[in-house]
Design a protein around this motif. Structure first.
Motif, mmCIF file in Angstrom:
data_model
loop_
_atom_site.group_PDB
_atom_site.id
_atom_site.type_symbol
_atom_site.label_atom_id
_atom_site.label_comp_id
_atom_site.label_asym_id
_atom_site.label_seq_id
_atom_site.Cartn_x
_atom_site.Cartn_y
_atom_site.Cartn_z
ATOM 1 N N THR A 435 0.807 -1.151 0.040
ATOM 2 C CA THR A 435 -0.043 0.162 -0.023
ATOM 3 C C THR A 435 0.957 1.406 0.095
ATOM 4 O O THR A 435 0.378 2.406 -0.260
ATOM 5 C CB THR A 435 -0.849 0.148 1.254
ATOM 6 N N LEU A 436 2.221 1.201 0.228
ATOM 7 C CA LEU A 436 2.933 2.186 0.168
ATOM 8 C C LEU A 436 4.268 1.753 -0.392
ATOM 9 O O LEU A 436 5.210 1.158 0.323
ATOM 10 C CB LEU A 436 3.238 3.083 1.750
ATOM 11 N N ALA A 437 4.775 2.196 -1.372
ATOM 12 C CA ALA A 437 6.013 1.973 -2.001
ATOM 13 C C ALA A 437 6.927 3.086 -2.320
ATOM 14 O O ALA A 437 6.291 4.177 -2.463
ATOM 15 C CB ALA A 437 5.529 1.527 -3.376
ATOM 16 N N ILE A 438 8.250 2.815 -2.001
ATOM 17 C CA ILE A 438 9.186 3.863 -2.246
ATOM 18 C C ILE A 438 10.225 3.852 -3.084
ATOM 19 O O ILE A 438 10.695 2.491 -3.413
ATOM 20 C CB ILE A 438 10.099 4.265 -0.647
ATOM 21 N N VAL A 439 10.691 4.795 -3.825
ATOM 22 C CA VAL A 439 11.766 4.675 -4.891
ATOM 23 C C VAL A 439 12.672 6.044 -4.652
ATOM 24 O O VAL A 439 12.117 6.911 -5.065
ATOM 25 C CB VAL A 439 11.410 4.661 -6.271
ATOM 26 N N SER A 440 13.789 5.650 -4.055
ATOM 27 C CA SER A 440 14.498 6.985 -3.425
ATOM 28 C C SER A 440 15.973 6.840 -3.978
ATOM 29 O O SER A 440 16.713 5.717 -3.882
ATOM 30 C CB SER A 440 14.593 6.936 -1.967
ATOM 31 N N GLY A 441 16.216 7.808 -4.906
ATOM 32 C CA GLY A 441 17.626 7.951 -5.255
ATOM 33 C C GLY A 441 18.239 7.015 -6.338
ATOM 34 O O GLY A 441 19.127 6.751 -6.779
ATOM 35 N N LEU A 442 17.094 6.420 -6.993
ATOM 36 C CA LEU A 442 17.393 5.313 -7.844
ATOM 37 C C LEU A 442 17.280 5.732 -9.447
ATOM 38 O O LEU A 442 18.132 6.049 -10.201
ATOM 39 C CB LEU A 442 16.539 4.087 -7.878
ATOM 40 N N TYR A 443 16.209 6.533 -9.569
ATOM 41 C CA TYR A 443 15.870 6.753 -11.109
ATOM 42 C C TYR A 443 16.490 8.037 -11.562
ATOM 43 O O TYR A 443 17.081 8.077 -12.770
ATOM 44 C CB TYR A 443 14.219 7.163 -11.229
ATOM 45 N N GLU A 444 17.349 8.649 -10.653
ATOM 46 C CA GLU A 444 18.360 9.669 -10.948
ATOM 47 C C GLU A 444 19.343 9.197 -11.450
ATOM 48 O O GLU A 444 20.392 9.988 -12.252
ATOM 49 C CB GLU A 444 18.687 10.771 -9.625
ATOM 50 N N LYS A 465 -4.903 -0.481 -5.047
ATOM 51 C CA LYS A 465 -5.728 0.516 -5.676
ATOM 52 C C LYS A 465 -5.621 1.436 -4.539
ATOM 53 O O LYS A 465 -5.869 1.375 -3.230
ATOM 54 C CB LYS A 465 -7.191 0.458 -5.932
ATOM 55 N N ASP A 466 -5.266 2.662 -4.839
ATOM 56 C CA ASP A 466 -5.384 3.979 -3.730
ATOM 57 C C ASP A 466 -4.021 3.935 -2.964
ATOM 58 O O ASP A 466 -4.020 4.677 -2.160
ATOM 59 C CB ASP A 466 -6.706 3.931 -2.943
ATOM 60 N N GLY A 467 -3.191 2.896 -3.300
ATOM 61 C CA GLY A 467 -2.055 2.929 -2.476
ATOM 62 C C GLY A 467 -0.988 4.197 -2.853
ATOM 63 O O GLY A 467 -1.336 4.858 -4.048
ATOM 64 N N TYR A 468 -0.204 4.621 -2.162
ATOM 65 C CA TYR A 468 0.845 5.474 -2.482
ATOM 66 C C TYR A 468 2.251 5.131 -2.978
ATOM 67 O O TYR A 468 2.871 4.358 -2.457
ATOM 68 C CB TYR A 468 1.074 6.447 -1.200
ATOM 69 N N LEU A 469 2.751 5.883 -3.707
ATOM 70 C CA LEU A 469 4.199 6.057 -4.148
ATOM 71 C C LEU A 469 4.849 7.030 -3.828
ATOM 72 O O LEU A 469 4.521 8.331 -4.498
ATOM 73 C CB LEU A 469 4.112 5.767 -5.731
ATOM 74 N N ILE A 470 6.040 6.947 -3.127
ATOM 75 C CA ILE A 470 6.955 8.124 -2.937
ATOM 76 C C ILE A 470 8.172 8.083 -3.859
ATOM 77 O O ILE A 470 8.808 6.858 -3.650
ATOM 78 C CB ILE A 470 7.271 8.115 -1.373
ATOM 79 N N TYR A 471 8.438 8.997 -4.450
ATOM 80 C CA TYR A 471 9.408 8.903 -5.481
ATOM 81 C C TYR A 471 10.166 10.234 -5.516
ATOM 82 O O TYR A 471 9.870 11.191 -5.318
ATOM 83 C CB TYR A 471 8.875 8.387 -6.851
#
Length: 536
Positions: A435-444, A465-471
């Motif tokens: 329900t909460l996913a994080i992608v930090s410092g990767l795509y850069e 559905k309605d989950g949150y993505l922190i990017y």
């Protein structure tokens, strides 16, 4: 600005205005704020307020701003990439005429010695407008603050320099009105800003004889008629989102990255300089623990980031400790630590929203490094998550992360496994859905948008559905060339060449994958963004 409601003659439009903090009716010390970036974020909150309370979406909003307000608005559009219809900037204060030699340098030195203090404006009403009635109202208005804090003034200068240099990241129809007889600000940066704007719908007008108060001048109808026409025309057709999804294949950011990837002539002064810089870093690594980690694992590795997060001189000798401290105080690493704080803030905020809605809190980080920022954020929650899954490509990072999980007594709900953050099927197979996913410092770290699409597609499939993505994103970096020419990446020791993505590009990729952006933070240096999107 109140007179504009009637004088602009846009009778089909609603008008909203705000006093910046420290001004007018808003609270705070007069002419002051915690930082320039805090005022920029206030604009975002103000737009959120209009959207939530009046049902007006950003696509149906035009911004009219003047002087310092114009710089705030331009910075907001650059950093937050709102999908607004039009941006009208009158006499943007990108470079203020201080008239005293070395004034900015002196103020910078004094601010380091004295801390924050206030500078009284030299500007008189007769320098602003030929309209005697308006000049008199300026002199007599008790709400006008005559002083500005040094941190706001220096923050204005820093933001202005960054925005003018990177105006190619502003994908909004923009009109610039420049006063031809402006005693307060310089015109040259206004023209440079305009020239770099990428949107085909843009205009620059020099208003001969106008003083700095462009929208309050005696003959202001000349300026207002241009704004009226520009806004009306921008609203004459449906909103068109900028085409930025192929910026990895063509465009300004790609050109810069390609140039930084191209070897310099062997005997050129520039090449000799960077070779000496690399040798100095290598020599320094024999004394400094921070440089040693960077040289051995890459300056963009999870191990390096964990050292930066710890923010301590860990060398055993005096010289190493001095080098460590200088290294950790680099603006990029300061920004990284603010990014960590912003991730923790948003992770806690949206974790509590999920728990308040009685939904499961299942956290996933697909490229965790050592996972410290996730585990630090979890420690602040009033209620434990249902599960935490950390993943990373590096076995070294996995083992370090498992040790941290044990130290935090989270082994019953947390796990750390090896995983490819760009493997769509591997991410999609994660069970139970998060329900909460994080992608930090990767795509850069990766220029190729197709890789990001694979990752974001897998994340969408792994999420309820309605989950949150922190990017996270990186919209600018003052040391981009130093990093490319002198630092190595974790990828087989290659040069660490970054392609900086505009926030508009990063948001467009996330939106393409089936998410809607709802929140964002950025550090005061304007380098690293942390955004939140919801699966729709």
């Amino acid at each position: 600005m109140a007179h504009l409601v009637e004088e602009l003659g846009l009778d089909d439009f609603d008008f909203f205005a705000w006093d910046a903090r420290g001004h007018g009716k808003s609270p705070g010390a007069r002419g002051d704020a915690p930082s320039f970036s805090a005022c920029v974020k206030d604009i975002q909150y103000f737009i959120n307020h209009i959207q939530e309370n009046y049902g007006i979406i950003p696509e149906n909003i035009a911004i009219v701003a003047q002087s310092v307000g114009a710089v705030l608005a331009a910075t907001w559009v650059h950093d937050y990439a709102p999908k607004i219809r039009a941006l009208c900037l009158a006499s943007p204060a990108f470079d203020i005429k201080l008239y005293v030699p070395f004034a900015k340098t002196g103020l910078s030195v004094l601010s380091k010695l004295k801390g924050n203090f206030f500078v009284t404006s030299y500007v008189k009403s007769k320098m602003l407008t030929h309209d005697e009635v308006r000049a008199k109202s300026y002199d007599e208005d008790p709400e006008i603050a005559r002083a500005i804090s040094v941190r706001m003034l220096l923050g204005l200068y820093d933001a202005s320099k960054r925005i003018v240099e990177n105006a190619e990241n502003i994908y909004v129809p923009t009109q610039v009105l420049s006063s031809g007889a402006d005693f307060v600000v310089y015109q040259q940066p206004q023209r440079k800003f305009y020239d770099k704007l990428p949107h085909p719908l843009k205009e620059f007008h020099t208003l001969d004889g106008f003083y700095h108060d462009t929208l309050g001048e005696k003959n202001r109808e000349i300026a207002l008629s241009k704004i009226r026409r520009f806004i009306t025309q921008c609203f004459s057709s449906p909103y068109q989102a900028p085409d930025v999804l192929n910026a990895d294949k063509i465009g300004a950011s790609l050109a810069v990255a390609e140039d930084l990837s191209t070897p310099l002539p062997k005997n050129s002064i520039k090449n000799i300089f960077w070779e000496l810089t690399k040798k100095n870093l290598k020599i320094g690594s024999y004394f400094s623990q921070g440089l040693k980690i960077g040289e051995e694992t890459g300056y963009d590795s999870g191990s390096t980031l964990d050292f930066v997060y710890r923010n301590q001189s860990e060398s055993s000798n005096i010289l190493g400790k001095i080098i460590d401290r200088q290294y950790l105080n680099a603006i990029g690493w300061r920004g990284i630590r603010v990014r960590k704080q912003n991730i923790e803030f948003l992770l806690k905020k949206y974790s509590e929203i999920l728990q308040k809605k009685r939904k499961p809190l299942r956290i996933l980080d697909i490229a965790s490094g050592h996972g410290r920022y996730v585990l630090d954020a979890v420690a602040t929650l009033s209620k434990r998550p249902d599960s935490i899954l950390l993943r990373d490509y590096s076995e070294l990072n996995v083992q370090a992360g498992l040790k941290l999980i044990q130290e935090r007594n989270l082994s019953d709900i947390a796990n750390f496994s090896t995983g490819n953050a760009f493997d769509t099927e591997s991410l999609a197979s994660i069970k139970p859905k998060v329900t909460l996913a994080i992608v930090s410092g990767l795509y850069e770290l990766f220029s190729d948008n197709d890789l990001l699409r694979q990752s974001l597609d897998g994340l969408n499939k792994a999420m309820l559905k309605d989950g949150y993505l922190i990017y996270t994103g990186q919209v600018w970096h003052p040391q981009q060339e130093f990093i490319a020419r002198a630092l190595t990446s974790h990828r087989q020791g290659d040069a660490w060449v970054m392609r900086l993505r505009s926030q508009a590009e990063m948001d467009a990729l996330v939106e393409q994958a089936g998410f809607k952006k709802i929140d964002q933070c950025i550090d005061e240096y304007g380098i690293f963004t942390v955004s939140v999107a919801q699966k729709i």
